[in-house]
Design a protein around this motif. Structure first.
Motif, PDB file in Angstrom:
ATOM      1  N   UNK A 111       1.039  -1.248   0.043  1.00  0.00           N
ATOM      2  CA  UNK A 111      -0.017   0.303   0.024  1.00  0.00           C
ATOM      3  C   UNK A 111       0.990   1.276  -0.070  1.00  0.00           C
ATOM      4  N   UNK A 112       1.776   1.276   0.845  1.00  0.00           N
ATOM      5  CA  UNK A 112       2.796   2.376   0.875  1.00  0.00           C
ATOM      6  C   UNK A 112       3.490   2.644  -0.263  1.00  0.00           C
ATOM      7  N   UNK A 113       3.943   1.541  -1.111  1.00  0.00           N
ATOM      8  CA  UNK A 113       4.742   1.535  -2.281  1.00  0.00           C
ATOM      9  C   UNK A 113       4.004   2.036  -3.183  1.00  0.00           C
ATOM     10  N   UNK A 114       2.834   1.674  -3.370  1.00  0.00           N
ATOM     11  CA  UNK A 114       2.081   2.062  -4.824  1.00  0.00           C
ATOM     12  C   UNK A 114       1.512   3.397  -4.479  1.00  0.00           C
ATOM     13  N   UNK A 115       1.439   4.117  -3.228  1.00  0.00           N
ATOM     14  CA  UNK A 115       1.090   5.421  -2.920  1.00  0.00           C
ATOM     15  C   UNK A 115       2.213   6.060  -3.229  1.00  0.00           C
ATOM     16  N   UNK A 116       3.523   5.823  -2.783  1.00  0.00           N
ATOM     17  CA  UNK A 116       4.698   6.363  -3.328  1.00  0.00           C
ATOM     18  C   UNK A 116       5.077   6.567  -4.543  1.00  0.00           C
ATOM     19  N   UNK A 117       4.579   5.194  -5.609  1.00  0.00           N
ATOM     20  CA  UNK A 117       5.008   5.445  -6.966  1.00  0.00           C
ATOM     21  C   UNK A 117       4.276   6.600  -7.541  1.00  0.00           C
ATOM     22  N   UNK A 118       3.045   6.999  -7.159  1.00  0.00           N
ATOM     23  CA  UNK A 118       2.019   8.016  -7.395  1.00  0.00           C
ATOM     24  C   UNK A 118       0.788   7.582  -7.865  1.00  0.00           C
ATOM     25  N   UNK A 119       0.386   6.257  -7.740  1.00  0.00           N
ATOM     26  CA  UNK A 119      -1.048   5.780  -7.928  1.00  0.00           C
ATOM     27  C   UNK A 119      -2.143   6.807  -7.555  1.00  0.00           C
ATOM     28  N   UNK A 120      -2.905   7.219  -8.028  1.00  0.00           N
ATOM     29  CA  UNK A 120      -3.993   8.136  -7.559  1.00  0.00           C
ATOM     30  C   UNK A 120      -5.166   7.480  -6.854  1.00  0.00           C
ATOM     31  N   UNK A 121      -5.676   6.395  -7.545  1.00  0.00           N
ATOM     32  CA  UNK A 121      -6.821   5.649  -7.046  1.00  0.00           C
ATOM     33  C   UNK A 121      -6.896   4.071  -6.832  1.00  0.00           C
ATOM     34  N   UNK A 122      -7.252   3.591  -5.926  1.00  0.00           N
ATOM     35  CA  UNK A 122      -7.224   2.201  -5.797  1.00  0.00           C
ATOM     36  C   UNK A 122      -8.573   1.645  -5.589  1.00  0.00           C
ATOM     37  N   UNK A 123      -9.002   0.464  -6.188  1.00  0.00           N
ATOM     38  CA  UNK A 123     -10.243  -0.050  -5.930  1.00  0.00           C
ATOM     39  C   UNK A 123     -10.042  -1.586  -5.982  1.00  0.00           C
ATOM     40  N   UNK A 124     -11.009  -2.188  -4.801  1.00  0.00           N
ATOM     41  CA  UNK A 124     -10.700  -3.759  -4.645  1.00  0.00           C
ATOM     42  C   UNK A 124     -11.265  -4.251  -5.801  1.00  0.00           C
ATOM     43  N   UNK A 125     -10.761  -5.300  -6.286  1.00  0.00           N
ATOM     44  CA  UNK A 125     -11.209  -5.889  -7.664  1.00  0.00           C
ATOM     45  C   UNK A 125     -12.772  -6.433  -7.494  1.00  0.00           C
ATOM     46  N   UNK A 126     -13.059  -7.019  -6.156  1.00  0.00           N
ATOM     47  CA  UNK A 126     -14.225  -7.437  -6.125  1.00  0.00           C
ATOM     48  C   UNK A 126     -15.375  -6.310  -5.777  1.00  0.00           C
ATOM     49  N   UNK A 127     -15.052  -5.235  -5.864  1.00  0.00           N
ATOM     50  CA  UNK A 127     -15.913  -3.833  -5.766  1.00  0.00           C
ATOM     51  C   UNK A 127     -15.755  -3.059  -7.239  1.00  0.00           C
ATOM     52  N   UNK A 128     -15.066  -3.512  -8.276  1.00  0.00           N
ATOM     53  CA  UNK A 128     -14.882  -2.860  -9.216  1.00  0.00           C
ATOM     54  C   UNK A 128     -16.167  -2.910 -10.066  1.00  0.00           C
ATOM     55  N   UNK A 129     -17.151  -2.193  -9.800  1.00  0.00           N
ATOM     56  CA  UNK A 129     -18.411  -2.007 -10.667  1.00  0.00           C
ATOM     57  C   UNK A 129     -18.288  -0.828 -11.650  1.00  0.00           C
ATOM     58  N   UNK A 130     -18.994  -0.646 -12.704  1.00  0.00           N
ATOM     59  CA  UNK A 130     -18.834   0.294 -13.724  1.00  0.00           C
ATOM     60  C   UNK A 130     -18.685   1.539 -13.113  1.00  0.00           C
ATOM     61  N   UNK A 131     -19.510   1.871 -12.176  1.00  0.00           N
ATOM     62  CA  UNK A 131     -19.574   3.172 -11.704  1.00  0.00           C
ATOM     63  C   UNK A 131     -18.567   3.721 -10.921  1.00  0.00           C
ATOM     64  N   UNK A 132     -17.832   2.712 -10.353  1.00  0.00           N
ATOM     65  CA  UNK A 132     -16.757   2.727  -9.355  1.00  0.00           C
ATOM     66  C   UNK A 132     -15.555   3.143 -10.046  1.00  0.00           C
ATOM     67  N   UNK A 133     -15.527   2.264 -11.293  1.00  0.00           N
ATOM     68  CA  UNK A 133     -14.378   2.452 -12.276  1.00  0.00           C
ATOM     69  C   UNK A 133     -14.412   3.836 -12.845  1.00  0.00           C
ATOM     70  N   UNK A 134     -15.548   4.253 -13.104  1.00  0.00           N
ATOM     71  CA  UNK A 134     -15.604   5.735 -13.842  1.00  0.00           C
ATOM     72  C   UNK A 134     -15.600   6.529 -12.774  1.00  0.00           C
ATOM     73  N   UNK A 135     -15.991   6.613 -11.413  1.00  0.00           N
ATOM     74  CA  UNK A 135     -15.541   7.380 -10.631  1.00  0.00           C
ATOM     75  C   UNK A 135     -13.998   7.583 -10.253  1.00  0.00           C
TER      76      UNK A 135
END
Length: 241
Positions: A111-135
């Motif tokens: 978690x710290x590594x991806x934030x440090x790299x500059x990832x802007x948003x994270x979604x859990x795969x099991x919660x990746x609905x169309x609306x959440x992806x779009x948001x």
């Protein structure tokens, strides 16, 4: 509020998973989903210093790039391994690109590594609905962050622990970064990788043995490394030594 269409690329090691993400995004009127570039096109882009970053697989300028609209890469990863880390660094290296990570699992150091790299948003795969992806894509394009509530709590707890470890490490002398490694930490690990023990390292660097031990303890606590071998392996993998 975004007034231009957002250029999106989708990256996943599994073709079926990638196709599933594309199917969620391609019909959204506010997005332009581009084909992922091949390895050869990536190599040409890197050699040209990123001049081809805005082109799609055919070499044309991608929609929105010439107009200055944001570009977002959506990366699907079951876990953060070396190949995922390399892909995130490639996407975020030296260009104005935002990344949304769709993750199956995230260990605390990941978690710290991806934030440090500059990832802007994270979604859990099991919660990746169309609306959440779009948001998440729109949030990333606006330069905003988006995390699931449980990850926000974990991240805050980790930052608190890191700050305490950083303060403790600073008492041994010198400046300790919140992320990454300080020069003296790199010096100690480089000698450790050469096979020197604590006494030999202290003699080479003109530190006391206690200082060497404190440096290693603070580093391993801050980065959640299990032992000295793990610390050396981390430093090698991240390019510090």
């Amino acid at each position: 509020m975004l007034t231009k269409r957002v250029t999106v690329t989708v990256h996943a090691s599994d073709p079926l998973s990638r196709a599933g993400l594309i199917s969620h995004l391609r019909h959204q009127p506010s997005l332009d989903v581009l084909p992922e570039r091949t390895e050869g096109e990536r190599g040409r882009e890197e050699r040209s210093g990123g001049e081809e970053a805005g082109r799609d697989g055919s070499g044309r300028e991608g929609p929105g790039r010439d107009g200055g609209s944001p570009a977002v890469a959506v990366v699907l990863a079951d876990r953060i391994d070396e190949s995922t880390t390399a892909e995130l660094r490639r996407l975020l290296r030296g260009r104005d690109q935002r990344v949304v990570l769709v993750a199956g699992e995230l260990r605390e150091p990941d978690l710290l590594s991806v934030v440090e790299y500059g990832v802007r948003a994270i979604i859990w795969r099991h919660q990746a609905t169309e609306q959440r992806l779009l948001s998440a894509v729109h949030s990333a394009a606006r330069g905003e962050g988006e995390l699931p509530p449980d990850l926000v709590s974990r991240l805050l707890n980790q930052v608190g622990r890191l700050r305490r470890a950083t303060a403790a490490g600073a008492t041994a002398g010198g400046t300790v970064p919140l992320f990454g490694m300080a020069p003296r930490e790199v010096d100690v690990l480089r000698l450790l990788a050469e096979g020197l023990d604590t006494r030999q390292i202290s003699e080479r660097l003109a530190y006391s043995e206690r200082t060497v031990k404190n440096i290693l303890h603070a580093l391993m606590t801050r980065l959640q490394l299990t032992n000295r071998a793990h610390a050396v392996a981390y430093a090698l993998r991240e390019g510090y030594i």
